[in-house]
Design a protein around this motif. Structure first.
Motif, short mmCIF file in Angstrom:
data_model
loop_
_atom_site.label_atom_id
_atom_site.label_comp_id
_atom_site.label_asym_id
_atom_site.label_seq_id
_atom_site.Cartn_x
_atom_site.Cartn_y
_atom_site.Cartn_z
N HIS A 94 -9.90 0.56 -10.07
CA HIS A 94 -9.93 -0.04 -8.73
C HIS A 94 -8.67 -0.88 -8.49
N VAL A 95 -8.29 -1.67 -9.47
CA VAL A 95 -7.09 -2.51 -9.35
C VAL A 95 -5.85 -1.65 -9.21
N LEU A 96 -5.72 -0.63 -10.02
CA LEU A 96 -4.51 0.19 -10.00
C LEU A 96 -4.36 0.97 -8.69
N ILE A 97 -5.47 1.40 -8.11
CA ILE A 97 -5.39 2.08 -6.80
C ILE A 97 -4.82 1.12 -5.76
N SER A 98 -5.25 -0.12 -5.82
CA SER A 98 -4.72 -1.12 -4.88
C SER A 98 -3.25 -1.40 -5.13
N VAL A 99 -2.83 -1.40 -6.40
CA VAL A 99 -1.41 -1.59 -6.71
C VAL A 99 -0.59 -0.44 -6.15
N PHE A 100 -1.08 0.79 -6.30
CA PHE A 100 -0.43 1.95 -5.68
C PHE A 100 -0.21 1.69 -4.19
N ALA A 101 -1.31 1.42 -3.50
CA ALA A 101 -1.27 1.34 -2.03
C ALA A 101 -0.55 0.12 -1.51
N ASN A 102 -0.41 -0.90 -2.35
CA ASN A 102 0.25 -2.13 -1.90
C ASN A 102 1.69 -1.87 -1.48
N ALA A 103 2.30 -0.82 -2.01
CA ALA A 103 3.68 -0.50 -1.66
C ALA A 103 3.81 0.01 -0.23
N SER A 104 2.70 0.40 0.40
CA SER A 104 2.77 1.00 1.73
C SER A 104 2.19 0.11 2.82
N THR A 105 1.83 -1.13 2.48
CA THR A 105 1.22 -2.00 3.49
C THR A 105 2.24 -2.52 4.51
N SER A 106 3.52 -2.41 4.20
CA SER A 106 4.57 -2.76 5.16
C SER A 106 5.58 -1.62 5.16
N THR A 107 6.35 -1.53 6.23
CA THR A 107 7.35 -0.47 6.31
C THR A 107 8.59 -0.84 5.51
N GLY B 87 -4.94 6.82 -5.58
CA GLY B 87 -3.81 5.92 -5.34
C GLY B 87 -2.76 6.55 -4.45
N LEU B 88 -2.34 7.76 -4.78
CA LEU B 88 -1.35 8.43 -3.94
C LEU B 88 -1.93 8.79 -2.58
N GLY B 89 -3.22 9.13 -2.53
CA GLY B 89 -3.84 9.46 -1.25
C GLY B 89 -3.85 8.28 -0.29
N PHE B 90 -4.32 7.14 -0.77
CA PHE B 90 -4.33 5.95 0.08
C PHE B 90 -2.91 5.48 0.40
N THR B 91 -2.00 5.60 -0.55
CA THR B 91 -0.61 5.20 -0.30
C THR B 91 -0.01 6.02 0.83
N CYS B 92 -0.17 7.32 0.77
CA CYS B 92 0.40 8.18 1.81
C CYS B 92 -0.27 7.96 3.16
N ALA B 93 -1.59 7.74 3.16
CA ALA B 93 -2.30 7.51 4.42
C ALA B 93 -1.84 6.22 5.07
N LEU B 94 -1.74 5.14 4.29
CA LEU B 94 -1.27 3.87 4.85
C LEU B 94 0.18 3.95 5.26
N ALA B 95 1.01 4.62 4.46
CA ALA B 95 2.42 4.75 4.79
C ALA B 95 2.60 5.49 6.11
N PHE B 96 1.86 6.57 6.31
CA PHE B 96 1.95 7.33 7.56
C PHE B 96 1.52 6.47 8.74
N SER B 97 0.36 5.83 8.62
CA SER B 97 -0.17 5.04 9.72
C SER B 97 0.76 3.88 10.08
N ASN B 98 1.21 3.13 9.08
CA ASN B 98 2.02 1.94 9.35
C ASN B 98 3.39 2.31 9.91
N ALA B 99 3.97 3.43 9.44
CA ALA B 99 5.25 3.88 9.99
C ALA B 99 5.09 4.39 11.42
N TYR B 100 4.02 5.13 11.66
CA TYR B 100 3.77 5.68 13.00
C TYR B 100 3.61 4.56 14.03
#
Length: 710
Positions: free
Chosen positions: A117-130, A50-63
Motif C-alpha cells: 500500500h505504501v509503495l503504490i502511494s510512493v509510485f503515484a506521488n511523482a504524478s500529483t503535480s505536473t 503503482g504504474l496504473g495509478f501513476t499514469c492515470a494521475l499524470a494524465f488527469s493532472n496534465a490535461y
C-alpha cells in the motif's frame, strides 16, 4: 500514557526537535513495531497498481493543467482507491510460482500488505503535480518561437528531477537516519495507512479509530460543498469588511485575498490546511509560532507602516498584490516591451519602468535575508552534528563498510552515483543541444541545489516547512544572463526543482522507514514513478498542443493555460526585465539584507545558550521567514487560521486531553484531507457548470484592491 519531553539545560537548542519527536512517538510505534521482514513489498501487484495509478494521475493532472480551472488529483485519492484494488488482485490473481534466472516469484504472494500500500502511494506521488519542464515546453513553443522536440523535453524533465534523487544517497545520513529528523507531514500518511489497513481486521484495537476516520471523512466530504460551492463567504469571513463596508482602509486590512487578513476567519478546511502551510495538526506548535511571527512582522507591521506612510508612493498601488505595475498605476503589460521573447529597449523606454507594491518589495527583502539566515542558522545549531555525521560517512566509504538500517540493506552508493552521472550527462547535453542554458550555468545551478538542499531539508525535517529557492535562483540567473528568459527558467528548474525533488525522495524514504519498507524498494518506486509520470504528462502536453486550435488563447477555451501565462510573465520579468531594472535605484538597498541574514541567527543562538530554559530555545528564524516567499499569492487569512487551529490542537488539546490527542489527532487530519480531496474532485466534475448567486457568493471586500490614495 506518554509525557511531553523535558529538556536538560544543556539540551535547550533541541527543544523543537524534542517536541516533534513526541508527535512521532504518538504515531509510529504501532505502525511497525512488530515488523515482518517476509511481508510482501515490491510485488507484481505494486508494479501494476503503482504504474496504473501513476499514469492515470499524470494524465488527469496534465490535461487539466491546460484548462481554465485546473483540478489536481492528490495522493489521498490513491491511498483510498489502491486498498480495495489491492484486495481485489489478492483475490483474483493466481498464486502459481514462476522461476526466472534462478529467482522464484509469484503474481499473488498472499494478502495485500501495508508495505505494498505504501509503495503504490510512493509510485503515484511523482504524478500529483505536473513536471516543471512542461511550462518551459509550452512557453518556448507558443511565445518564444523556439519549440522543443519531444525527446528534448523528456531529457529536460527527467534530468531535472532525477539529479535530485541522486543527492538522496548523501542526504540519508543527515535527514533520514537521525531520530530528530521527524518529517512531521509523513505522520499523517502513517496514520492514514494504519487506519485503512485496520479494515482488514489485522488490528482489532484500531477499529474505533477506523470508525472515527470514516465518520470524519464523510463529514469533510459533505461539508466542502458548502464553502466550496453554495456559500463561498464561509471560505473567508471578513469581519472588518462587514463592519466598514465603505472604508478602503478597513477592507485593505480585513480582506484575506487582497488585503492583510486581520479578523478574517474561515470555516473551510482547504484554507486552514492549504498547500502553502500544510496541515496545522501535523505541525509542531513551536514551528507554527515561528511561522506566524514572521507573518506578523511582514504583513501586520512592516507592510501597513510603509504603505500608509506612503513610502515610495506606495499608497498609489494596492496594498497586497502579486501584480507588477506601470508608472500610472495600471498592471504592467510585459508583452508591450518584448519582441520575440527579448526586451525591446525602445518600447521599454516609452512604456516606463516597473513599480512594485511595498509588500512585494518587503517580501523580496526578507527572502534575501532568509537564504543567508538559513545557512547561518544551520551552521550554528547543527554544524557539530553535521561534521560528526560526515566524518562517519567518509570513514565507512573508505573502509567499504556500511551498516544496514532497521535490518534492511541501504541503497548502494553506485545506484545514486550511476544515476547522478547519467542524468548530469543527459542534462548537460540537452542544455547545449537546445540552447537551454550555457554549460557553466547548468553546473552552477546543480551546485546551488547541492549546497542548499541539506540546510533546507534540516529545517523542513523538524518544522514541516520548506524554504523555497525560487527567488534566489531567479535572481542569480537574472544577473548572469540579462534578457534571456529561457535561461532564467532553465536555471530555476535545475537549481530549485532539483533540490525539491531531492527532498521529496528523502521524505518518502522517511515514510518508508516509519512503515518498515526496504529503502531500495522505496527508491525503485520513486524513480519508476517519476519516469512514467514525466512521459505521460509530456505526451498529453504535445497531444493538446498539436490538437487544440488556439490553445492558450481565448479562442482555445477552455484550454487557456492560465498557469503557463503566469510562468511566462514570471520568466519574462526576471529573465528579460531582470533584477537590475526591478531592484535598481533606491531598491538596491534590499541587497544588504543578504548580509543581515547571516548575522540575524547569532544573537538568538547566544540567547539560547545564555538562557537555555527560556522561550528563546523555540525561536527559529529560518522557519519564521519561510512563509514570506508565498505571500504575494497566498491568501493572508490562511496563516491566521492555520495558527489558531494549531494552537487549539497541538497546544491546548495536547496538554489537556493528551490521550485523545495521541489516539485521534493524526487520524483526524488524514480524514479531513481525504474527504476534502474526494469532494473537490466530485464537485469539479459535477458542479463546474453550475452557478449560484446570492449574498453568500458575493465579494464582501470590493474596495480592498483599490489604492489608498485613490
Amino acid at each position: 500514557m506518554m509525557d511531553l519531553p523535558k529538556l536538560a539545560a544543556g539540551d535547550a537548542q533541541q527543544a523543537s526537535e524534542a517536541e516533534t519527536q513526541f508527535m512521532v512517538d504518538s504515531v509510529v510505534p504501532a505502525a511497525g513495531g512488530d515488523d515482518d521482514a517476509n511481508m510482501p513489498s515490491l510485488t507484481v501487484r505494486v508494479w501494476v497498481l503503482g504504474l496504473g495509478f501513476t499514469c492515470a494521475l499524470a494524465f488527469s493532472n496534465a490535461y487539466y493543467w491546460f484548462r481554465d480551472n485546473p483540478v489536481a488529483l492528490g495522493i489521498p485519492v490513491v491511498q483510498l482507491l489502491s486498498l480495495p484494488a489491492g484486495w481485489l488482485l489478492a483475490r483474483v490473481l493466481p498464486a502459481r510460482e514462476f522461476a526466472v534466472l534462478g529467482r522464484t516469484w509469484t503474481l499473488n504472494p498472499g494478502p495485500f500488505s501495508v508495505k505494498e500500500h505504501v509503495l503504490i502511494s510512493v509510485f503515484a506521488n511523482a504524478s500529483t503535480s505536473t513536471v516543471y519542464a512542461l511550462e518551459i515546453v509550452v512557453v518556448r513553443r507558443l511565445w518564444l518561437g523556439a519549440p522543443l522536440a519531444f525527446g528534448a523535453a523528456v531529457l529536460l524533465s527527467l534530468t531535472s528531477q532525477l539529479i535530485g534523487y541522486s543527492f538522496s544517497g548523501v542526504l540519508q545520513r543527515f535527514l533520514v537516519e537521525p531520530q530528530a529528523m521527524a518529517w512531521p507531514s509523513t505522520l499523517v500518511d502513517v496514520s492514514l495507512f494504519r487506519t485503512l489497513q485496520a479494515m482488514a481486521g489485522s488490528r482489532p484495537e484500531m477499529r474505533q479509530q477506523q470508525r472515527f476516520f470514516w465518520a470524519v471523512l464523510a463529514a469533510s466530504f459533505a461539508w466542502y460543498f458548502v464553502p466550496g460551492w453554495a456559500f463561498p463567504t464561509l471560505t473567508m469571513v471578513p469581519l472588518l469588511c462587514f463592519a466598514a463596508p465603505r472604508s478602503v482602509v478597513a477592507q485593505q486590512l480585513g480582506d484575506g485575498y487582497r488585503g492583510l487578513g486581520m479578523l478574517a476567519l474561515t470555516l473551510d478546511w482547504s484554507t486552514i490546511s492549504s498547500s502553502y502551510t500544510g496541515s496545522p495538526l501535523a505541525t509542531p506548535w513551536s514551528a507554527a509560532c515561528n511561522l506566524f511571527g514572521g507573518f506578523v512582522v511582514l504583513m501586520w507591521v512592516i507592510t501597513p507602516i510603509a504603505y500608509y506612510a506612503d513610502a515610495g508612493g506606495a499608497r498609489s498601488l494596492p496594498i497586497y498584490s502579486s501584480d507588477l505595475f506601470a508608472g500610472n498605476g495600471s498592471v504592467y503589460d510585459v508583452q508591450a516591451v518584448l519582441r520575440d521573447g527579448r526586451l525591446d529597449e525602445e518600447a521599454y523606454a516609452r512604456y516606463g519602468p516597473v513599480r512594485l507594491p511595498v509588500q512585494f518589495l518587503a517580501m523580496y527583502g526578507l527572502c534575501f535575508a532568509g537564504i543567508t539566515c538559513l545557512v547561518s542558522h544551520v551552521a550554528l545549531n547543527h554544524g557539530g552534528d553535521l561534521w560528526r555525521t560526515a566524518r562517519t560517512a567518509l570513514r565507512e566509504a573508505r573502509t567499504g563498510r556500511r551498516r544496514d538500517v532497521d535490518g534492511y540493506a541501504v541503497v548502494p552508493w553506485w545506484w545514486h552515483g550511476g544515476l547522478f552521472v547519467a542524468t548530469m550527462a543527459a542534462g548537460l547535453g540537452a542544455c547545449q543541444a537546445y540552447d537551454l542554458l550555457p554549460w557553466y550555468g547548468f553546473l552552477l545551478a546543480v551546485a546551488m541545489a547541492a549546497a542548499l538542499t541539506l540546510p533546507v531539508g534540516l529545517v523542513e525535517a523538524v518544522s514541516n516547512f520548506q524554504y523555497g529557492l525560487g527567488v534566489v535562483t531567479e535572481l542569480v540567473a537574472g544577473y548572469a544572463w540579462p534578457g534571456q528568459a529561457t535561461y532564467n527558467g532553465s536555471f530555476k528548474m535545475f537549481g530549485y526543482i532539483t533540490a525539491r525533488q531531492a527532498l521529496q525522495l528523502t521524505r518518502d524514504q522517511k515514510l518508508g522507514r516509519y512503515m518498515r519498507v526496504a529503502p531500495r524498494h522505496v527508491f525503485a518506486a520513486q524513480v519508476a514513478g517519476t519516469v512514467a509520470a514525466a512521459l505521460v504528462q509530456l505526451g498529453v502536453a504535445y497531444w493538446l498542443l498539436d490538437g487544440v486550435a488556439g490553445i492558450c488563447t481565448a479562442a482555445g477555451a477552455p484550454f487557456t493555460c492560465r498557469k503557463a501565462h503566469l510562468f511566462y510573465a514570471t520568466t519574462a520579468i526576471w529573465g528579460v526585465l531582470g533584477p537590475q531594472r526591478m531592484f535598481g535605484g533606491g531598491h538596491a538597498a534590499l541587497y544588504w539584507l543578504f548580509a543581515a541574514g547571516l548575522v540575524l541567527p547569532v544573537p538568538v543562538w547566544l540567547l539560547r545558550r545564555r538562557f537555555p530554559r527560556s522561550a528563546w530555545r523555540h525561536v527559529s528564524l529560518p522557519v519564521a521567514l519561510t512563509l514570506t516567499g508565498y505571500l504575494p499569492n497566498m491568501p493572508t487569512h490562511n496563516a491566521v487560521m492555520f495558527t489558531l487551529c494549531c494552537f487549539a490542537f497541538n497546544y491546548v488539546l495536547l496538554r489537556r486531553r493528551r490521550a485523545w490527542w495521541c489516539r485521534y489527532n493524526f487520524v483526524l487530519t488524514a480524514a479531513l484531507d481525504a474527504g476534502l480531496a474526494v469532494s473537490g474532485i466530485v464537485g469539479f466534475f459535477a458542479l463546474q457548470h453550475v452557478r449560484v448567486s446570492w449574498w453568500g457568493t458575493r465579494d464582501h471586500c470590493p474596495l480592498s484592491g483599490e489604492p489608498a490614495s485613490g
